[in-house]
Design an enzyme around this catalytic site. Structure first.
Site, PDB file in Angstrom:
ATOM      1  N   ASP A   9       0.991  -1.090  -0.028  1.00 18.71           N
ATOM      2  CA  ASP A   9       0.030  -0.132   0.248  1.00 18.71           C
ATOM      3  C   ASP A   9       0.919   1.368   0.054  1.00 18.71           C
ATOM      4  OD1 ASP A   9      -2.109  -1.688   0.240  1.00 18.71           O
ATOM      5  OD2 ASP A   9      -1.921  -1.696   2.573  1.00 18.71           O
ATOM      6  N   LYS A  46       2.207   2.027  -5.192  1.00 22.21           N
ATOM      7  CA  LYS A  46       2.994   1.360  -6.404  1.00 22.21           C
ATOM      8  C   LYS A  46       2.109   1.736  -7.757  1.00 22.21           C
ATOM      9  CE  LYS A  46       3.111  -2.613  -4.181  1.00 22.21           C
ATOM     10  NZ  LYS A  46       2.778  -2.211  -2.991  1.00 22.21           N
ATOM     11  N   GLY A  47       0.819   1.485  -7.399  1.00 20.16           N
ATOM     12  CA  GLY A  47       0.137   1.553  -8.871  1.00 20.16           C
ATOM     13  C   GLY A  47       0.304   2.913  -9.502  1.00 20.16           C
ATOM     14  N   GLY A 107      -4.133  -4.465  -4.477  1.00 25.12           N
ATOM     15  CA  GLY A 107      -5.057  -3.342  -4.797  1.00 25.12           C
ATOM     16  C   GLY A 107      -4.316  -2.089  -5.303  1.00 25.12           C
ATOM     17  N   HIS A 108      -4.180  -1.960  -6.716  1.00 27.14           N
ATOM     18  CA  HIS A 108      -3.325  -0.919  -7.322  1.00 27.14           C
ATOM     19  C   HIS A 108      -4.301   0.151  -7.814  1.00 27.14           C
ATOM     20  CE1 HIS A 108       0.276  -3.745  -7.706  1.00 27.14           C
ATOM     21  NE2 HIS A 108       0.131  -3.529  -6.465  1.00 27.14           N
ATOM     22  N   ARG A 148       2.222 -29.490  -5.382  1.00 27.63           N
ATOM     23  CA  ARG A 148       2.093 -30.214  -6.590  1.00 27.63           C
ATOM     24  C   ARG A 148       0.598 -30.876  -6.901  1.00 27.63           C
ATOM     25  NH1 ARG A 148       7.207 -32.716  -4.901  1.00 27.63           N
ATOM     26  NH2 ARG A 148       6.177 -32.148  -3.136  1.00 27.63           N
ATOM     27  N   GLN A 150       2.316  -6.006  -3.165  1.00 30.52           N
ATOM     28  CA  GLN A 150       2.576  -5.979  -1.531  1.00 30.52           C
ATOM     29  C   GLN A 150       3.794  -5.384  -1.257  1.00 30.52           C
ATOM     30  OE1 GLN A 150       1.463  -9.345  -3.137  1.00 30.52           O
ATOM     31  NE2 GLN A 150      -0.391  -8.638  -2.887  1.00 30.52           N
ATOM     32  N   ARG A 186     -10.548  -2.380   4.905  1.00 29.48           N
ATOM     33  CA  ARG A 186     -10.378  -2.699   6.246  1.00 29.48           C
ATOM     34  C   ARG A 186      -9.439  -1.255   6.606  1.00 29.48           C
ATOM     35  NH1 ARG A 186      -7.743  -8.384   7.043  1.00 29.48           N
ATOM     36  NH2 ARG A 186      -6.619  -7.556   5.343  1.00 29.48           N
TER      37      ARG A 186
END
Ligand code: IMP
Length: 443
Positions: free
Chosen positions: A13, A16-17, A40-41, A140, A223, A317
């Protein structure tokens, strides 16, 4: 030829977006290499907010977007984002990408409610099934994008086997009914596979060819470093590697690619700390409470949370808030080898009389300057040693030189402590609100 790797330096958060969107103006290819739709970007263009969870942010500008197999992909979420994009995405998905199935979300939630991790408290996951999906890959037994798109009859058998196993686990370990009908999942995932199969592409090869053809490639991290499963505050972490190093395995790149092409790593640093979920945050101004209970918070935390709209882009949140932690940032710099920083959300701090940054910790009378990410109990006992910096009022600056002197001093304090230059400062949510050091070039 040039590549830019964008990595969150804190707990995610960091904004970055916005930086990915800004750089991708001159980018050709934008690649996600880890994480999933727990990300969430957000990008704001002319007041309108766009949120990306699965699709690389470059999709907004119509760039070539790639999803490497270090990502875990929820095809339902991807389908939603593709249909709300407003134009056809230019997308490639690696066939080896693990697929998040509906039972992964259910296990994620069940496990959180019946705490099983080593600290004896819930993590506070995003409930997107990230951990259970990565687990299935490591065991796997999980489905990959190729399974989703290649042979519907085989897909049905694979889902059936997995469904039965998960149903048994949910019932016997968590005392929960799965609450899903396998026939409906099979039908839906066959349809999703049919719809998404046109996007399959060998991302490893495509990125290497793009670099050889002189394309500008952006690696979009999700992240943040402190959520890395190995190097973050385990177990209060996500299940992937947000670190720079994971571009190699998350995309499929050889080490010598960094010798052949010009690579740069930008660490995104939010001007203060936030964290969604539990775990020690030494500079926390919310009395370490998770979920946040504002009755226990310092006034600065309430101010910053409100002004900075610090609520989860994926979960809604309220995030825990704290002062910037330079001890942590140095640890993060050591792991990622940042060439430069983009400092974000500095505007949120405007209006505070004084601003603090942690320059060391105190523990049992000793001064601590190295971050022991692995020792959560020790960290929870550490008290921050702060340096105080003067605050600043609201400002408008279209150039670095026009920034208030206190903002420049804040950036300088980060540079001096970490040895990494702050090359750009984001001054607001809008795409255009960014100032650069003189002579800065995107590529
Ligand atoms: P998971 O990734 O959903 O398993 O959640 C594990 C931890 O990582 C939780 O504390 C989440 O709140 C946190 N987390 C996961 N993705 C993000 C993100 O994109 N930003 C901030 N925190 C995240």
């Amino acid at each position: 030829m040039p590549a830019v790797v964008i990595v969150g330096s804190q707990y995610g958060d960091e904004g970055k977006g916005k930086i990915v969107d800004w750089i991708s103006e001159e980018g050709d290819v934008v690649v996600r290499y880890q994480g999933g739709n727990n990300a969430g970007h957000t990008v704001v263009v002319e007041g309108k907010e766009y949120k990306f969870h699965s699709l690389p942010v470059g999709a907004l500008r119509g760039k070539r977007c790639l999803i490497g197999c270090g990502v875990v992909l929820d095809p339902r979420q991807l389908a939603k984002e593709l249909s709300s994009l407003g134009h056809e995405a230019d997308l490639g998905i690696d066939p080896r990408t693990p697929i998040i199935m509906p039972y992964h979300n259910i296990i994620d939630i069940a496990r959180e409610s019946k705490t099983k991790n080593v600290t004896g408290a819930a993590i506070g996951t995003t409930a997107k099934g990230i951990g259970p999906c990565y687990e299935d890959e490591k065991s796997r037994v999980g489905l990959r994008f190729f399974d989703l798109i290649s042979d519907p009859a085989r897909l049905e058998k694979l889902i059936d086997v997995q469904f039965k196993e998960k149903e048994t686990i949910l019932k016997n370990v968590y005392g929960k009914e799965i609450g899903l009908a396998v026939s409906e999942i099979v039908k839906e995932y066959k349809e999703l596979g049919e719809m998404l199969k046109k996007y399959m592409g060998n991302v490893s090869v495509e990125v290497q060819l793009a670099l050889s053809a002189n394309a500008n490639v952006i690696f979009e991290g999700a992240q943040g470093t402190m959520l890395d499963i190995k190097y973050g505050n385990y177990p209060k972490v996500t299940s992937s590697h947000p670190l720079t190093g994971s571009i190699f395995t998350g995309v499929g790149l050889p080490l010598n690619i960094v010798k052949k092409h010009r690579f740069r790593t930008i660490g995104i640093v939010k001007a203060y700390t936030t964290k969604v979920g539990s775990g020690p945050v030494v500079t926390c101004l919310d009395n370490q409470k998770w979920p946040v209970e504002e009755a226990f918070s310092e006034p600065e935390a309430i101010y910053i949370r409100k002004k900075g709209k610090e609520v989860g882009a994926t979960t809604g949140r309220p995030r825990r808030v704290g002062w910037l932690d330079l001890v942590l940032l140095k640890y993060s710099t050591c792991l990622n080898g940042f060439d430069e920083f983009a400092l974000t959300k500095i505007d949120t701090l405007a209006g505070l009389e004084r601003i603090k940054v942690a320059v060391a910790y105190e523990h049992s009378g000793k001064k601590i300057t190295e971050y022991p990410a692995w020792d959560l109990r020790f960290l929870s006992e550490c008290k921050p040693i702060y340096k105080e910096l003067p605050g600043f009022g609201e400002f408008n600056a279209d150039k670095y030189s026009k920034l208030p002197k206190e903002v420049k001093a804040y950036a300088r304090a980060i540079e001096v402590y970490t040895g990494v230059p702050v090359s750009m400062i984001s001054t607001g949510p809008e795409r255009s609100a960014i100032v650069l050091k003189k002579g800065y070039k995107k590529f």
